[in-house]
Write a protein that holds these residues in place. Sequence first.
Motif, PDB file in Angstrom:
ATOM      1  N   GLN A  38       2.164   6.946  12.400  1.00 17.99           N
ATOM      2  CA  GLN A  38       2.064   8.337  12.791  1.00 17.99           C
ATOM      3  C   GLN A  38       1.125   9.099  11.850  1.00 17.99           C
ATOM      4  N   ASN A  39       1.166   8.751  10.561  1.00 22.13           N
ATOM      5  CA  ASN A  39       0.337   9.449   9.587  1.00 22.13           C
ATOM      6  C   ASN A  39      -1.032   8.787   9.419  1.00 22.13           C
ATOM      7  N   ASN A  40      -1.292   7.769  10.220  1.00 22.87           N
ATOM      8  CA  ASN A  40      -2.579   7.087  10.217  1.00 22.87           C
ATOM      9  C   ASN A  40      -2.953   6.621   8.811  1.00 22.87           C
ATOM     10  N   LYS A  41      -1.948   6.112   8.088  1.00 25.05           N
ATOM     11  CA  LYS A  41      -2.180   5.741   6.692  1.00 25.05           C
ATOM     12  C   LYS A  41      -2.158   4.239   6.493  1.00 25.05           C
ATOM     13  N   ILE A  42      -0.961   3.686   6.351  1.00 24.24           N
ATOM     14  CA  ILE A  42      -0.812   2.308   5.916  1.00 24.24           C
ATOM     15  C   ILE A  42       0.198   1.585   6.788  1.00 24.24           C
ATOM     16  N   LEU A  43      -0.163   0.386   7.180  1.00 20.37           N
ATOM     17  CA  LEU A  43       0.751  -0.471   7.922  1.00 20.37           C
ATOM     18  C   LEU A  43       0.935  -1.753   7.115  1.00 20.37           C
ATOM     19  N   TRP A  79       2.433   3.056  -3.818  1.00 19.60           N
ATOM     20  CA  TRP A  79       1.470   3.817  -4.621  1.00 19.60           C
ATOM     21  C   TRP A  79       0.940   5.065  -3.923  1.00 19.60           C
ATOM     22  N   HIS A  80       1.311   5.264  -2.666  1.00 19.24           N
ATOM     23  CA  HIS A  80       0.798   6.397  -1.896  1.00 19.24           C
ATOM     24  C   HIS A  80       1.899   7.396  -1.543  1.00 19.24           C
ATOM     25  N   THR A  81       1.556   8.651  -1.637  1.00 18.85           N
ATOM     26  CA  THR A  81       2.347   9.686  -0.972  1.00 18.85           C
ATOM     27  C   THR A  81       1.648   9.941   0.363  1.00 18.85           C
ATOM     28  N   GLU A  82       2.010  10.998   1.048  1.00 17.62           N
ATOM     29  CA  GLU A  82       1.423  11.240   2.375  1.00 17.62           C
ATOM     30  C   GLU A  82      -0.085  11.440   2.294  1.00 17.62           C
ATOM     31  N   ASN A  83      -0.550  12.111   1.204  1.00 20.70           N
ATOM     32  CA  ASN A  83      -1.966  12.479   1.154  1.00 20.70           C
ATOM     33  C   ASN A  83      -2.741  11.881  -0.018  1.00 20.70           C
ATOM     34  N   SER A  84      -2.065  11.246  -0.971  1.00 22.64           N
ATOM     35  CA  SER A  84      -2.788  10.786  -2.164  1.00 22.64           C
ATOM     36  C   SER A  84      -2.021   9.686  -2.889  1.00 22.64           C
ATOM     37  N   LEU A  85      -2.671   9.150  -3.916  1.00 19.99           N
ATOM     38  CA  LEU A  85      -2.017   8.168  -4.782  1.00 19.99           C
ATOM     39  C   LEU A  85      -1.062   8.881  -5.727  1.00 19.99           C
ATOM     40  N   LEU A 114     -10.869  -2.246  -8.515  1.00 20.69           N
ATOM     41  CA  LEU A 114      -9.858  -1.391  -9.137  1.00 20.69           C
ATOM     42  C   LEU A 114     -10.501  -0.116  -9.674  1.00 20.69           C
ATOM     43  N   ASP A 115     -11.639  -0.258 -10.356  1.00 21.04           N
ATOM     44  CA  ASP A 115     -12.306   0.905 -10.944  1.00 21.04           C
ATOM     45  C   ASP A 115     -12.813   1.871  -9.872  1.00 21.04           C
ATOM     46  N   LEU A 116     -13.276   1.325  -8.746  1.00 11.95           N
ATOM     47  CA  LEU A 116     -13.810   2.175  -7.678  1.00 11.95           C
ATOM     48  C   LEU A 116     -12.742   3.079  -7.071  1.00 11.95           C
ATOM     49  N   ILE A 117     -11.490   2.610  -7.100  1.00 16.93           N
ATOM     50  CA  ILE A 117     -10.400   3.425  -6.539  1.00 16.93           C
ATOM     51  C   ILE A 117     -10.312   4.770  -7.247  1.00 16.93           C
ATOM     52  N   PHE A 118     -10.591   4.765  -8.557  1.00 20.20           N
ATOM     53  CA  PHE A 118     -10.378   5.975  -9.367  1.00 20.20           C
ATOM     54  C   PHE A 118     -11.690   6.643  -9.784  1.00 20.20           C
ATOM     55  N   LYS A 119     -12.792   6.139  -9.252  1.00 24.65           N
ATOM     56  CA  LYS A 119     -14.095   6.720  -9.592  1.00 24.65           C
ATOM     57  C   LYS A 119     -14.395   7.899  -8.682  1.00 24.65           C
ATOM     58  N   LYS A 120     -14.818   9.001  -9.283  1.00 23.44           N
ATOM     59  CA  LYS A 120     -15.158  10.184  -8.485  1.00 23.44           C
ATOM     60  C   LYS A 120     -16.393   9.896  -7.628  1.00 23.44           C
ATOM     61  N   ASN A 121     -16.382  10.430  -6.440  1.00 20.81           N
ATOM     62  CA  ASN A 121     -17.485  10.220  -5.497  1.00 20.81           C
ATOM     63  C   ASN A 121     -17.744   8.734  -5.266  1.00 20.81           C
ATOM     64  N   SER A 122     -16.660   7.973  -5.234  1.00 19.24           N
ATOM     65  CA  SER A 122     -16.784   6.528  -5.061  1.00 19.24           C
ATOM     66  C   SER A 122     -17.280   6.186  -3.660  1.00 19.24           C
TER      67      SER A 122
END
Length: 529
Positions: A38-43, A79-85, A114-122
């Motif tokens: 429903q939230n189009n997030k993770i299955l 590791w996820h909430t509805e909108n973010s890590l 792993l680093d790309l997950i937390f890199k700004k403007n990744s």
Amino acid sequence: MKKYILSIVVVLCGLLFSTVYLNDKFSAKVFSLFYWKQNNKILLNNTVINTFFKKNPNLKTCQSDVLLLYQSRKYIPIWHTENSLIPLAKELHDKMNSLNEEGITTPIPHKNKLDLIFKKNSTSNLSPTDTELLLSSYYIFYVQHVFYGIDSGNFKPLNWFIPRKTISYKQFLDSILSKPQLLDKDENFQLDQYYKLRTALKKHLEIEKKGDWQPIQTDSTIVEYKLNDSSKTIGQIRHRLTITGDLKQDSKSNVYDNELLAGILHYKKRNGYTLNHQITSSHIYLMNIPIEKHIKTIRANMERCRWISPETTKSEEYIIINIPSYKLIYVKNGKTILESNIFVGKSITETAIFKDSISHIILNPYWNIPKNIVDGELRIAMEKDKNYLNANDMERHNGIIRQKPGKKNPLGQLKFMFPNIYAIYLHDSPSKSLFQSEYRALSHGCINMDKAKELALLLLKNDPEWPIERIENTLKENQETKCILKKKIPIYIGYFTAWVNDSGEIGFYNDIYERDERLINLLNTENKN
């Protein structure tokens, strides 16, 4: 009519959610599919997870544990909430980037992802599902390496027989989800000594980075330095002790003065050397051990800490014996009550590394001489002197040769029994002068202690059947007597070549059985796999 239809919908929804909560397996699938789709997030399900590891084979060692983790959590993302890590995800990333501070040199698989997950403007094209599973894989990777260590199957060549601790990935995850700071330090899952060694490692890594650990130059014509001697070597020793923290400041003096003496005594005490004024060539040799080798030694001993359950040090009372430091400590209610020098097995008759419990004490013990000694040195002595047994208070008894209680008995007046397959026990010794030697790997495998009587008095302190007067009188009689302890005392015989004391000071000890190199090689081999 509209109200009637609305009522039916409400009832059907109620039945649906009731069914969800009543059936665990069904609820897991329905909730995962319903909420996250429903939230189009993770299955998440087994197929999705297995497909992820096919795409990331370098993380395959984590696959079975990741599967079990999500199954236990009904496939709900971690590791996820509805909108973010969640913030813990960034904490995990930071810890993965500082694995060197945990004594871990293993390369991190797919670290760029792993680093790309937390890199700004990744520009990362990782889906939320792949991000979720990547973080869970790194969580397992981190706990495996930092909190658990090498595979138990590799223990045999290390001769380590203390029971291995177990760790629950789910339980630890629940712990850090509640308190993220526990990812950095959690004494419910890691031995306190580990964290003390980690602090020492950080200090030694900083010393290495500064490049100030230069070899101390020696003069081969000088055997030792004494108080008031003057030499450039003395100045270099002073500088070294300032680096290690044994001296507060470097006066730059080349004279062996009282200030340096205080530093030398501090250095000797923390490393288990004889406390005297002399600085010998062997002491300088030890000071000249490269900083890189000290770092490897600390890492090896952090690894040993990973194997031991933190519950060990939470017992009401216990005894720890560290073979390389030739030390025994008796701890009660979290405080060290007694510390004693010991000597241990020679390199050809190594003292085993294991855990047991002291069940009884024998006053005035007989020494049942082991068969290998009877067949070896004793047989030769008896062939030379037919009266050897009688002259040494020995006798034949029930098919064995034993030595009677008394001054000549190498067990001394006391023996602490914890029956084990290694035929190792702890006992007194009449050779008290040997406890002052710096090298004390002298026995046939058993552990000889300097303060055996003091330990016996402490263990029997609250036993009304054994007041001090009775113990003293029994010891004078030279009659073998057994004292059953009211409560068994855990005893741990370990092997640590680096140990941090309660004051935060690290001691480095002689690797008498050459175990460090084997462990370091094993760690390096695992790091390459």
